[in-house]
Design a protein around this motif. Structure first.
Motif, PDB file in Angstrom:
ATOM      1  N   GLU A 153      -1.981  19.791  25.656  1.00  0.00           N
ATOM      2  CA  GLU A 153      -1.047  18.731  26.041  1.00  0.00           C
ATOM      3  C   GLU A 153      -1.323  18.375  27.490  1.00  0.00           C
ATOM      4  OE1 GLU A 153       2.909  20.076  25.336  1.00  0.00           O
ATOM      5  OE2 GLU A 153       2.601  20.188  23.164  1.00  0.00           O
ATOM      6  N   ILE A 154      -1.281  17.098  27.809  1.00  0.00           N
ATOM      7  CA  ILE A 154      -1.419  16.712  29.212  1.00  0.00           C
ATOM      8  C   ILE A 154      -0.337  15.703  29.577  1.00  0.00           C
ATOM      9  CG2 ILE A 154      -3.914  17.173  29.348  1.00  0.00           C
ATOM     10  CD1 ILE A 154      -4.485  14.280  29.150  1.00  0.00           C
ATOM     11  N   ASP A 155       0.053  15.716  30.833  1.00  0.00           N
ATOM     12  CA  ASP A 155       1.020  14.743  31.354  1.00  0.00           C
ATOM     13  C   ASP A 155       0.330  13.854  32.364  1.00  0.00           C
ATOM     14  OD1 ASP A 155       3.064  15.771  29.881  1.00  0.00           O
ATOM     15  OD2 ASP A 155       3.834  17.061  31.479  1.00  0.00           O
ATOM     16  N   VAL A 156       0.542  12.557  32.238  1.00  0.00           N
ATOM     17  CA  VAL A 156      -0.075  11.610  33.176  1.00  0.00           C
ATOM     18  C   VAL A 156       1.002  10.652  33.678  1.00  0.00           C
ATOM     19  CG1 VAL A 156      -2.336  11.754  32.053  1.00  0.00           C
ATOM     20  CG2 VAL A 156      -0.726  10.001  31.297  1.00  0.00           C
ATOM     21  N   THR A 157       0.812  10.166  34.893  1.00  0.00           N
ATOM     22  CA  THR A 157       1.796   9.222  35.445  1.00  0.00           C
ATOM     23  C   THR A 157       1.641   7.851  34.792  1.00  0.00           C
ATOM     24  OG1 THR A 157       1.586  10.424  37.498  1.00  0.00           O
ATOM     25  CG2 THR A 157       2.695   8.311  37.630  1.00  0.00           C
ATOM     26  N   LEU A 158       0.377   7.526  34.498  1.00  0.00           N
ATOM     27  CA  LEU A 158       0.090   6.253  33.820  1.00  0.00           C
ATOM     28  C   LEU A 158      -0.971   6.502  32.770  1.00  0.00           C
ATOM     29  CD1 LEU A 158       0.124   3.045  33.724  1.00  0.00           C
ATOM     30  CD2 LEU A 158      -1.821   3.157  35.293  1.00  0.00           C
ATOM     31  N   LEU A 159      -0.795   5.900  31.587  1.00  0.00           N
ATOM     32  CA  LEU A 159      -1.824   5.993  30.551  1.00  0.00           C
ATOM     33  C   LEU A 159      -2.478   4.624  30.377  1.00  0.00           C
ATOM     34  CD1 LEU A 159      -3.274   7.466  28.179  1.00  0.00           C
ATOM     35  CD2 LEU A 159      -1.439   6.604  26.689  1.00  0.00           C
ATOM     36  N   ALA A 160      -3.812   4.576  30.510  1.00  0.00           N
ATOM     37  CA  ALA A 160      -4.548   3.363  30.156  1.00  0.00           C
ATOM     38  C   ALA A 160      -4.927   3.509  28.682  1.00  0.00           C
ATOM     39  CB  ALA A 160      -5.792   3.228  31.037  1.00  0.00           C
ATOM     40  N   GLY A 161      -4.293   2.738  27.846  1.00  0.00           N
ATOM     41  CA  GLY A 161      -4.530   2.809  26.398  1.00  0.00           C
ATOM     42  C   GLY A 161      -5.710   1.927  26.038  1.00  0.00           C
ATOM     43  N   ALA A 162      -6.878   2.572  25.851  1.00  0.00           N
ATOM     44  CA  ALA A 162      -8.092   1.825  25.498  1.00  0.00           C
ATOM     45  C   ALA A 162      -8.559   2.316  24.138  1.00  0.00           C
ATOM     46  CB  ALA A 162      -9.168   2.039  26.569  1.00  0.00           C
ATOM     47  N   ASP A 163      -7.579   2.590  23.274  1.00  0.00           N
ATOM     48  CA  ASP A 163      -7.879   3.221  21.988  1.00  0.00           C
ATOM     49  C   ASP A 163      -8.048   2.206  20.861  1.00  0.00           C
ATOM     50  OD1 ASP A 163      -5.211   2.764  22.525  1.00  0.00           O
ATOM     51  OD2 ASP A 163      -4.455   4.575  21.572  1.00  0.00           O
ATOM     52  N   GLY A 164      -8.580   1.027  21.212  1.00  0.00           N
ATOM     53  CA  GLY A 164      -9.029   0.095  20.185  1.00  0.00           C
ATOM     54  C   GLY A 164      -7.932  -0.684  19.493  1.00  0.00           C
ATOM     55  N   ARG A 165      -8.361  -1.462  18.501  1.00  0.00           N
ATOM     56  CA  ARG A 165      -7.433  -2.436  17.881  1.00  0.00           C
ATOM     57  C   ARG A 165      -6.237  -1.804  17.176  1.00  0.00           C
ATOM     58  NH1 ARG A 165     -11.127  -6.061  14.388  1.00  0.00           N
ATOM     59  NH2 ARG A 165     -12.428  -5.988  16.256  1.00  0.00           N
ATOM     60  N   ASN A 166      -6.370  -0.558  16.695  1.00  0.00           N
ATOM     61  CA  ASN A 166      -5.217   0.088  16.035  1.00  0.00           C
ATOM     62  C   ASN A 166      -4.512   1.047  16.982  1.00  0.00           C
ATOM     63  OD1 ASN A 166      -5.852  -1.168  13.529  1.00  0.00           O
ATOM     64  ND2 ASN A 166      -7.517   0.305  13.306  1.00  0.00           N
ATOM     65  N   SER A 167      -4.461   0.685  18.233  1.00  0.00           N
ATOM     66  CA  SER A 167      -4.000   1.548  19.326  1.00  0.00           C
ATOM     67  C   SER A 167      -2.682   2.303  19.070  1.00  0.00           C
ATOM     68  CB  SER A 167      -3.840   0.662  20.566  1.00  0.00           C
ATOM     69  OG  SER A 167      -3.225   1.366  21.602  1.00  0.00           O
ATOM     70  N   LEU A 168      -2.815   3.615  19.198  1.00  0.00           N
ATOM     71  CA  LEU A 168      -1.648   4.491  19.112  1.00  0.00           C
ATOM     72  C   LEU A 168      -0.804   4.353  20.391  1.00  0.00           C
ATOM     73  CD1 LEU A 168      -0.568   7.097  17.544  1.00  0.00           C
ATOM     74  CD2 LEU A 168      -1.995   8.402  19.115  1.00  0.00           C
ATOM     75  N   SER A 169      -1.488   4.213  21.538  1.00  0.00           N
ATOM     76  CA  SER A 169      -0.786   4.080  22.817  1.00  0.00           C
ATOM     77  C   SER A 169       0.126   2.851  22.805  1.00  0.00           C
ATOM     78  CB  SER A 169      -1.789   3.894  23.959  1.00  0.00           C
ATOM     79  OG  SER A 169      -2.861   4.749  23.834  1.00  0.00           O
ATOM     80  N   ARG A 170      -0.413   1.766  22.231  1.00  0.00           N
ATOM     81  CA  ARG A 170       0.351   0.504  22.189  1.00  0.00           C
ATOM     82  C   ARG A 170       1.641   0.684  21.388  1.00  0.00           C
ATOM     83  NH1 ARG A 170      -3.460  -3.171  19.521  1.00  0.00           N
ATOM     84  NH2 ARG A 170      -2.549  -2.423  17.588  1.00  0.00           N
ATOM     85  N   ALA A 171       1.523   1.303  20.222  1.00  0.00           N
ATOM     86  CA  ALA A 171       2.703   1.508  19.369  1.00  0.00           C
ATOM     87  C   ALA A 171       3.710   2.396  20.088  1.00  0.00           C
ATOM     88  CB  ALA A 171       2.279   2.129  18.045  1.00  0.00           C
ATOM     89  N   ALA A 172       3.215   3.464  20.746  1.00  0.00           N
ATOM     90  CA  ALA A 172       4.121   4.406  21.409  1.00  0.00           C
ATOM     91  C   ALA A 172       4.872   3.741  22.559  1.00  0.00           C
ATOM     92  CB  ALA A 172       3.327   5.606  21.922  1.00  0.00           C
ATOM     93  N   ALA A 173       4.230   2.766  23.202  1.00  0.00           N
ATOM     94  CA  ALA A 173       4.868   2.085  24.342  1.00  0.00           C
ATOM     95  C   ALA A 173       5.833   0.993  23.870  1.00  0.00           C
ATOM     96  CB  ALA A 173       3.800   1.479  25.245  1.00  0.00           C
ATOM     97  N   GLY A 174       5.876   0.763  22.567  1.00  0.00           N
ATOM     98  CA  GLY A 174       6.793  -0.268  22.036  1.00  0.00           C
ATOM     99  C   GLY A 174       6.303  -1.685  22.320  1.00  0.00           C
TER     100      GLY A 174
END
Ligand SMILES: Cc1cc2nc3c(=O)[nH]c(=O)nc-3n(C[C@H](O)[C@H](O)[C@H](O)COP(=O)(O)OP(=O)(O)OC[C@H]3O[C@@H](n4cnc5c(N)ncnc54)[C@H](O)[C@@H]3O)c2cc1C
Length: 407
Positions: A153-174
């Motif tokens: 597990e890691i904690d970051v102050t900012l996440l750059a979501g570059a995980d492609g068209r089905n981005s998990l980061s995007r969904a998590a950020a609402g």
């Protein structure tokens, strides 16, 4: 959040946009965790990259590695192959028209990714490369927790979501999306040919979409053939001799007899835009933020601008003593990306649909547009300049005077 390792910034995704973001963000002095699963299948595509993107590669210290396998694109020729009554004239946009030696360079995606990844791996003082997948993204008030597939597990102050068209980061950020499909797929490969391409990229505008050949090293070109999905699949399944014959016929003798052909791949075309490029400690990069059809070589050029502009926004926040993952920084980033992304998605969609439309007034407008571009030099120059990069976007890493960053 006791067991998690802390980083200033996280990047999810090791495609070209994510890798460029990791290197750019590390140049601000932040400690970056790059979570990128190993590549499982080779990418046979190439990307035509324009001046700003090339400058970014220089600033990140990877241009020399890419240069050896890159080919200059000195002119773009558009041929009307619509088969209609109102055939538009052939137009050639030359880099010399806007005082440039070349519009940009065509670079294999595999070369680009390899060079960027090697640079990230060699920047261990700032970038920690973690070869796994992000399983869950949990934005909190002061940090984002990333649960990784390797159990860490890691904690970051900012996440750059570059995980492609089905981005998990995007969904998590609402962050919500608008998506659409085209009844088109792109068939890609590279092939050798007898006649030199002379650095000219040629687009045949056809009723089912454009067929584009882009210069590659020597007497070779990369192909992006957009057609109906069933036809693209059929072309991919042809044996090599039949495919060679079909392609040769489509190119109307442009490059002479065709020799070797690489493996072929098919990409279904779709579009995606987001309601905001950043929210809840997540900033979206590359295809996580926008998907456009491969027309006019815009996709990765946009993705590289995301990376360079996020770097500026983080550096500005640092200088102002602000939270680098806070709402103020993310609002600034989302504002800075909105117009560029929306205008590209809109204009590519319009051009694509104007090719697909059998409606005579639409064809007439498109033909008149091409006539105007051919006849009016200032209009042609304006279209070329805006096609290469929007005049309102000039991040530091894309400027010629950009200092070489730390890693
Ligand atoms: C036929 C075709 C031709 C093109 N030609 C051009 C061109 O000439 N010029 C141009 O500018 N653009 C072009 N493009 C667009 C360009 O290819 C894309 O913009 C670019 O590849 C997208 O890069 P990316 O890094 O955003 O996404 P990707 O390359 O999709 O990378 C996303 C990465 O995220 C990883 N990932 C996914 N989920 C997770 C997770 N949960 N955790 C960690 N990692 C994850 C994936 O493994 C992947 O490595 C073209 C596109 C196509 C289809």
């Amino acid at each position: 959040m006791k067991n998690a390792v802390q980083f200033d910034l996280g990047v999810a995704g090791g495609g070209p946009a994510g890798l460029a973001a990791a290197l750019g963000l590390a140049s601000t002095g932040c400690r970056v965790a790059l979570v990128a699963p190993p590549t499982t299948h080779p990418d046979n595509r190439t990307a035509a990259l324009f001046t700003g993107s090339l400058q970014l590669l220089r600033s990140l210290g990877v241009w020399e590695e890419c240069r050896a396998e890159a080919t200059a694109v000195r002119a773009i020729r558009i041929i009307d192959d619509m088969g209609g009554l109102l055939r538009a004239p052939e137009v050639v946009f030359s880099a010399a028209d806007v005082g440039l030696d070349a519009f940009g360079y065509n670079i294999p995606n595999a070369v680009l990714t390899r060079a960027l990844h090697a640079k990230a791996a060699a920047s261990a003082d700032r970038i920690t490369v973690i070869e796994t997948t992000v399983a869950a993204v949990e934005p909190g008030e002061h940090s984002v927790r990333l649960r990784l597939d390797n159990g860490r597990e890691i904690d970051v102050t900012l996440l750059a979501g570059a995980d492609g068209r089905n981005s998990l980061s995007r969904a998590a950020a609402g962050i919500t999306t608008q998506t659409w499909r085209y009844e088109q797929s792109a068939l890609t490969c590279t092939f050798s040919h007898q006649r030199p391409h002379a650095g000219v990229s040629t687009e045949f505008h056809r009723p089912a979409g454009p067929l584009t050949v882009v210069p590659s090293p020597g007497n070779a070109s990369s192909l992006v053939w957009v057609d109906r999905p069933a036809i693209a699949q059929r072309l991919a399944a042809l044996d090599e001799a039949d495919f060679r014959q079909t392609l040769q016929a489509r190119l109307q003798g442009l490059l002479g007899p065709i020799g070797e052909i690489s493996t072929r791949a098919v990409f279904p075309l779709s579009g995606l835009t987001v309601d905001a490029a950043g929210r809840n400690r997540v900033a979206l990069i590359g295809e996580a933020a926008h998907v456009v059809p491969p027309i006019g070589a815009q996709g990765l050029n946009l993705g590289f601008r995301d990376a360079a502009i996020l770097t500026d926004c983080v550096a500005d926040a640092q200088r102002a003593g602000l939270d680098i993952g806070g709402a103020q920084m993310l609002d600034a980033y989302a504002r800075a990306r909105r117009m560029d992304i929306a205008s590209r998605a809109w204009s590519i969609d319009l051009l694509n649909r104007s090719l697909l439309s059998g409606f005579l007034p639409v064809q007439l407008m498109r033909g008149l547009g091409v006539h105007a571009l051919k006849a009016i030099s200032p209009l042609r120059r304006l279209v070329i300049r805006e096609g290469l990069a929007p005049s309102f976007v000039s991040p530091r890493l894309m400027r010629e005077d950009a200092a070489t960053p730390a890693p």
